[in-house]
Scaffold this motif. Structure first.
Motif, PDB file in Angstrom:
ATOM      1  N   VAL A  32      15.388   0.432  -4.693  1.00  0.00           N
ATOM      2  CA  VAL A  32      14.047   0.214  -5.254  1.00  0.00           C
ATOM      3  C   VAL A  32      13.333   1.558  -5.367  1.00  0.00           C
ATOM      4  O   VAL A  32      12.921   2.152  -4.374  1.00  0.00           O
ATOM      5  CB  VAL A  32      13.240  -0.779  -4.401  1.00  0.00           C
ATOM      6  N   LYS A  34      10.617   2.461  -7.316  1.00  0.00           N
ATOM      7  CA  LYS A  34       9.231   2.513  -7.802  1.00  0.00           C
ATOM      8  C   LYS A  34       8.467   3.675  -7.167  1.00  0.00           C
ATOM      9  O   LYS A  34       8.636   3.930  -5.970  1.00  0.00           O
ATOM     10  CB  LYS A  34       8.524   1.183  -7.511  1.00  0.00           C
ATOM     11  N   ASN A  55       9.136  -2.129 -10.320  1.00  0.00           N
ATOM     12  CA  ASN A  55       8.191  -3.253 -10.375  1.00  0.00           C
ATOM     13  C   ASN A  55       7.167  -3.123 -11.501  1.00  0.00           C
ATOM     14  O   ASN A  55       6.316  -3.973 -11.645  1.00  0.00           O
ATOM     15  CB  ASN A  55       7.502  -3.448  -9.022  1.00  0.00           C
ATOM     16  N   ARG A 226       6.501   5.454   0.375  1.00  0.00           N
ATOM     17  CA  ARG A 226       5.910   5.671  -0.947  1.00  0.00           C
ATOM     18  C   ARG A 226       4.483   6.182  -0.819  1.00  0.00           C
ATOM     19  O   ARG A 226       3.758   5.755   0.050  1.00  0.00           O
ATOM     20  CB  ARG A 226       5.901   4.351  -1.750  1.00  0.00           C
TER      21      ARG A 226
HETATM   22  C1  LIG Z   1       8.735  -2.433  -3.185  1.00  0.00           C
HETATM   23  C2  LIG Z   1       9.595  -3.645  -3.191  1.00  0.00           C
HETATM   24  C3  LIG Z   1      10.773  -3.705  -2.427  1.00  0.00           C
HETATM   25  C4  LIG Z   1      11.236  -2.600  -1.510  1.00  0.00           C
HETATM   26  O1  LIG Z   1      10.440  -2.507  -0.380  1.00  0.00           O
HETATM   27  P1  LIG Z   1      10.836  -1.566   0.848  1.00  0.00           P
HETATM   28  O2  LIG Z   1      10.144  -2.160   2.000  1.00  0.00           O
HETATM   29  O3  LIG Z   1      10.370  -0.186   0.504  1.00  0.00           O
HETATM   30  O4  LIG Z   1      12.327  -1.630   0.985  1.00  0.00           O
HETATM   31  C5  LIG Z   1      11.539  -4.842  -2.517  1.00  0.00           C
HETATM   32  N1  LIG Z   1      11.189  -5.883  -3.320  1.00  0.00           N
HETATM   33  C6  LIG Z   1      10.083  -5.859  -4.059  1.00  0.00           C
HETATM   34  C7  LIG Z   1       9.760  -7.025  -4.921  1.00  0.00           C
HETATM   35  C8  LIG Z   1       9.250  -4.749  -4.026  1.00  0.00           C
HETATM   36  O5  LIG Z   1       8.125  -4.740  -4.779  1.00  0.00           O
END
Ligand SMILES: *Cc1c(COP(=O)(O)O)cnc(C)c1O
Length: 230
Positions: A32, A34, A55, A226
């Motif tokens: 992920v 983002k 996202n 992040r």
């Molecule tokens: C940001 C996000 C993640 C990843 O989250 P982390 O805790 O940084 O691993 C996973 N799924 C969705 C839908 C997210 O928005």
């Protein structure tokens, strides 16, 4: 740094699988990415990662344009109907479909682009007001109705479990989603498989795997925390 993190995540996936007798090949790691710069994505690409999760529609498209085209892009965030047109042929899987209205738009735009849109139905497993997703109770009806649309293929369920300090606190939620997916699969609805279970994030992906996740979405655990203020 990123490389070490990634190694660690792969090791954790392996050991979670081993613990419950699953084959690690059943679990897809989605990195992920983002808010993270393209250079960081390129670094994990070099280590073999081909599944990335974003996202925001615009961010996904911009990154896709700058990176190799053998990457699979996962749309994991809440999707607005007016953005569907831009993303429908760019994401390999939309994880976040939670209403018939949204699904209808996805199918319509997919038809215009002559593609099939692969989607997951997002479940709000703890009925948290702050989260998107449909309730467990309403999921079956929604799946049945989406299944009638011509240019959508339902591949499974997605859920974002509550934020907890102790991942064990989410085990019960993961079990409920797994059970829901098995129950829906048993109904043998045309155009629906429940092959994918997208659940588990940095804080709880090992427990999610033990309970049947086939996709885990890990951001912080790979790329670090992040910063939303940049
Ligand atoms: C940001 C996000 C993640 C990843 O989250 P982390 O805790 O940084 O691993 C996973 N799924 C969705 C839908 C997210 O928005």
């Amino acid at each position: 740094m990123i490389q070490k993190n990634l190694e660690k995540v792969w090791q954790n996936i392996d050991s979670a699988c081993k613990k419950v007798g699953r084959n690690p090949s059943e679990v897809t790691l989605i990195a992920v990415s983002k808010t993270k710069p393209v250079s960081m994505l390129a670094a994990v690409y070099a280590d073999g990662v081909r599944e990335f999760g974003e996202n925001k529609v615009q961010e996904l498209i911009e990154k896709q344009e700058q990176l190799p085209n053998d990457i699979h892009w996962h749309m994991i965030g809440h999707l607005q109907r007016n953005k569907v047109r831009q993303i429908v042929d760019k994401a390999c899987l939309i994880h976040s479909v939670d209403s018939l209205r949204l699904a209808e738009e996805v199918s319509l735009q997919a038809e215009k682009k002559q593609v099939m849109a692969n989607i997951l139905v997002e479940i709000n497993i703890a009925n948290e007001e702050t989260k998107f997703g449909i309730s467990k109770e309403a999921a079956y009806d929604l799946v049945k109705n989406i299944a009638k649309l011509s240019h959508i293929s339902i591949k499974g369920l997605m859920s974002i479990a509550p934020f907890v300090e102790n991942p064990e606190d989410n085990r019960n939620y993961f079990q409920r989603i797994k059970k829901l997916s098995v129950d829906i699969a048993k109904k043998k609805i045309d155009n629906v498989t429940m092959d994918i279970l997208s659940m588990g994030m940095t804080g709880d992906y090992m427990v999610a795997i033990e309970e049947g996740a086939t996709m885990v979405r890990v951001g912080t655990g790979i790329f670090g925390i992040r910063n939303y203020n940049i």
